[in-house]
Design a protein around this motif. Sequence first.
Motif, PDB file in Angstrom:
ATOM      1  N   GLU A  44       0.829  -1.203   0.000  1.00 33.10           N
ATOM      2  CA  GLU A  44       0.000   0.000   0.000  1.00 33.10           C
ATOM      3  C   GLU A  44       0.863   1.252   0.000  1.00 33.10           C
ATOM      4  N   ILE A  45       1.885   1.227   0.818  1.00 36.79           N
ATOM      5  CA  ILE A  45       2.778   2.384   0.873  1.00 36.79           C
ATOM      6  C   ILE A  45       3.428   2.597  -0.487  1.00 36.79           C
ATOM      7  N   THR A  54       0.888   3.915  -2.973  1.00 34.75           N
ATOM      8  CA  THR A  54       0.490   5.292  -2.708  1.00 34.75           C
ATOM      9  C   THR A  54       1.584   6.275  -3.111  1.00 34.75           C
ATOM     10  N   LEU A  55       2.801   5.985  -2.685  1.00 35.43           N
ATOM     11  CA  LEU A  55       3.901   6.891  -3.027  1.00 35.43           C
ATOM     12  C   LEU A  55       4.145   6.893  -4.530  1.00 35.43           C
ATOM     13  N   ASP A  95       1.974   6.408  -6.837  1.00 34.12           N
ATOM     14  CA  ASP A  95       0.923   7.207  -7.470  1.00 34.12           C
ATOM     15  C   ASP A  95       1.243   8.689  -7.386  1.00 34.12           C
ATOM     16  N   LEU A  96       1.693   9.084  -6.184  1.00 35.78           N
ATOM     17  CA  LEU A  96       2.020  10.495  -5.997  1.00 35.78           C
ATOM     18  C   LEU A  96       3.210  10.894  -6.856  1.00 35.78           C
ATOM     19  N   ARG A 115       2.114  11.355 -10.328  1.00 35.08           N
ATOM     20  CA  ARG A 115       1.456  12.639 -10.508  1.00 35.08           C
ATOM     21  C   ARG A 115       2.487  13.761 -10.625  1.00 35.08           C
ATOM     22  N   ALA A 116       3.477  13.696  -9.760  1.00 35.81           N
ATOM     23  CA  ALA A 116       4.515  14.724  -9.801  1.00 35.81           C
ATOM     24  C   ALA A 116       5.255  14.672 -11.130  1.00 35.81           C
ATOM     25  N   GLY A 144      -5.212  30.846  -3.206  1.00 39.21           N
ATOM     26  CA  GLY A 144      -4.810  30.020  -2.068  1.00 39.21           C
ATOM     27  C   GLY A 144      -4.851  28.531  -2.320  1.00 39.21           C
ATOM     28  N   ARG A 145      -5.238  28.159  -3.525  1.00 46.33           N
ATOM     29  CA  ARG A 145      -5.278  26.737  -3.831  1.00 46.33           C
ATOM     30  C   ARG A 145      -4.037  26.329  -4.615  1.00 46.33           C
ATOM     31  N   THR A 146      -3.445  25.252  -4.191  1.00 42.47           N
ATOM     32  CA  THR A 146      -2.319  24.706  -4.935  1.00 42.47           C
ATOM     33  C   THR A 146      -2.845  23.925  -6.130  1.00 42.47           C
ATOM     34  N   LEU A 147      -2.200  24.113  -7.257  1.00 40.34           N
ATOM     35  CA  LEU A 147      -2.564  23.324  -8.436  1.00 40.34           C
ATOM     36  C   LEU A 147      -1.915  21.955  -8.352  1.00 40.34           C
ATOM     37  N   SER A 148      -2.577  20.961  -8.908  1.00 39.36           N
ATOM     38  CA  SER A 148      -1.923  19.660  -9.021  1.00 39.36           C
ATOM     39  C   SER A 148      -0.712  19.826  -9.928  1.00 39.36           C
ATOM     40  N   ALA A 149       0.205  18.885  -9.854  1.00 36.11           N
ATOM     41  CA  ALA A 149       1.419  18.985 -10.657  1.00 36.11           C
ATOM     42  C   ALA A 149       1.080  19.089 -12.133  1.00 36.11           C
ATOM     43  N   ALA A 150       0.125  18.292 -12.559  1.00 37.90           N
ATOM     44  CA  ALA A 150      -0.260  18.311 -13.971  1.00 37.90           C
ATOM     45  C   ALA A 150      -0.876  19.664 -14.332  1.00 37.90           C
TER      46      ALA A 150
END
Lengths: 315, 315
Positions: A76-77, A80-81, A83-84, A87-88, A275-281
Amino acid sequence: MNLSGRLIDAFLALEETRRFAVAARRCNVSASAFSQMIGRLEEQVGARLFDRDTRNVALTPEGQAFSAGAHRIADEIRATLSDLKDRAALDTGRVAVAAPPSLGADWLPRLLAGFQRTHPGVALRLLDVVSDRCLALVAAGEVDFGLNAQRGNDLEFDSSLLFNERFFVVCPRTDPLAARAALKFADLKGRPFVQTVRTGSVWQQTQAWLAKAQVHDTGLEVTQFGTLAGLIEGGFGISIVPELALLLCRRPGLAAVPLDERQAVRPIYRIRRRGRTLSAAAQALWDEIAAQAPAGIPGRPARRGRRAATPARSG
Amino acid sequence: MNLSGRLIDAFLALEETRRFAVAARRCNVSASAFSQMIGRLEEQVGARLFDRDTRNVALTPEGQAFSAGAHRIADEIRATLSDLKDRAALDTGRVAVAAPPSLGADWLPRLLAGFQRTHPGVALRLLDVVSDRCLALVAAGEVDFGLNAQRGNDLEFDSSLLFNERFFVVCPRTDPLAARAALKFADLKGRPFVQTVRTGSVWQQTQAWLAKAQVHDTGLEVTQFGTLAGLIEGGFGISIVPELALLLCRRPGLAAVPLDERQAVRPIYRIRRRGRTLSAAAQALWDEIAAQAPAGIPGRPARRGRRAATPARSG
DNA sequence: GTCAATTACGTTCTCCGTAAGGATG
DNA sequence: CATCCTTACGGAGAACGTAATTGAC
């Protein structure tokens, strides 16, 4: 209570190698430290996990039970990582952008196509909407950001000018105006006019000037530039169209003449929720849009659109 | 790389409460420490997870992606630790014991029943096997431990004497021997004998003595004490049976007479694989067996079995 | 005697708390 | 100015490495 991924890894390494020394190297620690790590792990889970002496290492019954869980946790770890990280790295992700129809006609799709080639894993969504709806979508978070001719209020939105778009008068090529190199508002006086929808920014921007020029409002009001072109070609009147939308008005019987008025430019802003961070994409596309924006900053006229995208200027 | 359960918990707390201060209290740390924890977490996963100012806290797109994984990780950790805790508390688990048929007749089932009442969550398994097989099962780890009349070698097994069991001569009640209060091997001279299987410990123990006593081997060799009793009752011969197996030989036509020879006792050992830790449940049963063992240490004769379990001593 | 795990112990660094700083309404 | 998150900084304890110890073969 608090077991770290590091200890899970240590467990898995020892389970596989059955050697403290080997597992220690795999975890990049000294044998001593590794021994202590296993000890801490056993203390934290509250059970002895390995039976061991200087020669043999084997799982206890509790160790076997823990093994299944440890593998699941580690997986799972990892997932999850990963996936992140994807995304990055823009290997995955989703970006939704709201933009006015003029930008959606040619320039933005072309830009998105290039972005898509660079980042095949990113799912792109383009919503071509009129000005008011664009701000609402950004505010609601339904799109990552928007391109719009209106900035919205500064408390809720964070906007920056992308470029300025010129306006063109679109008229039948048989119209005397079609022969002109450039037009002023005054030149349109008394002419029948076909409007775009009132919620759109084009109408909102040009309304005041057109009223001052005393054009004749036909009452016709459409949402699609294609329809607008059809009406003009049908002789119902003339209209004003932003530069990047000219492609949609390209007809054999129509001509487009630039409107030469200092204030008659249409700003296009990048707009995001403050004030919202955009996703990396989303951030990548945000940056790409700025890089690919047509020249044109406040004061300078917008660069002409691509030649193939503009209708013939005159007969 | 190394993310700890603590940071996962912090993330989940902040996601739920959307307040640093509240989440910090829930995690039993100061607001400062909690802020740093979130910062570390974001650094470790390589992405900003929360958009925050002094008033609002909200998940970023990456934070939302991480949230799903964080929940799964936390659930796995919870489940794994809970399972281990259950085992430690004997709320679950599995214990397999190998024991000779004589112990499986009455004494061990009775003991297991009591253990089962005390620890309802533990799944018990009893394998009634002959001596050699018992050691093999322990060595292979197929049972947690064994009870056996043979200790096996000390390198592989860790054995401790539980008690000593007496032997009884079982014969038809009409037999002259049935009238005796006790018997010596010499009394059996020339008698036809029915044997238990050669792989069993009873045969292995008594063989030498019986040969010396010059009994008449009928060649009959059975595995079940019930069959043995049937053969004896059928007049095929007499036999020797360990005390705790007498229940299985209880027949109207049979009698049992204790064998009064110093060396003619049958030790019963608890046997486990050397160097192996027992599961909590197995350890508990291991201890319980020692506590419930019939009196009888080396030198002292084994305690008599329960009266109801013994066949009538004489006609 | 050799090899492997563990223990002892000093060092480094992580992590937390107190307190000051800064932003927001 | 009140609230809440963040930064600064110092101390306590965790974690690691080197080296000595124990244990198995």
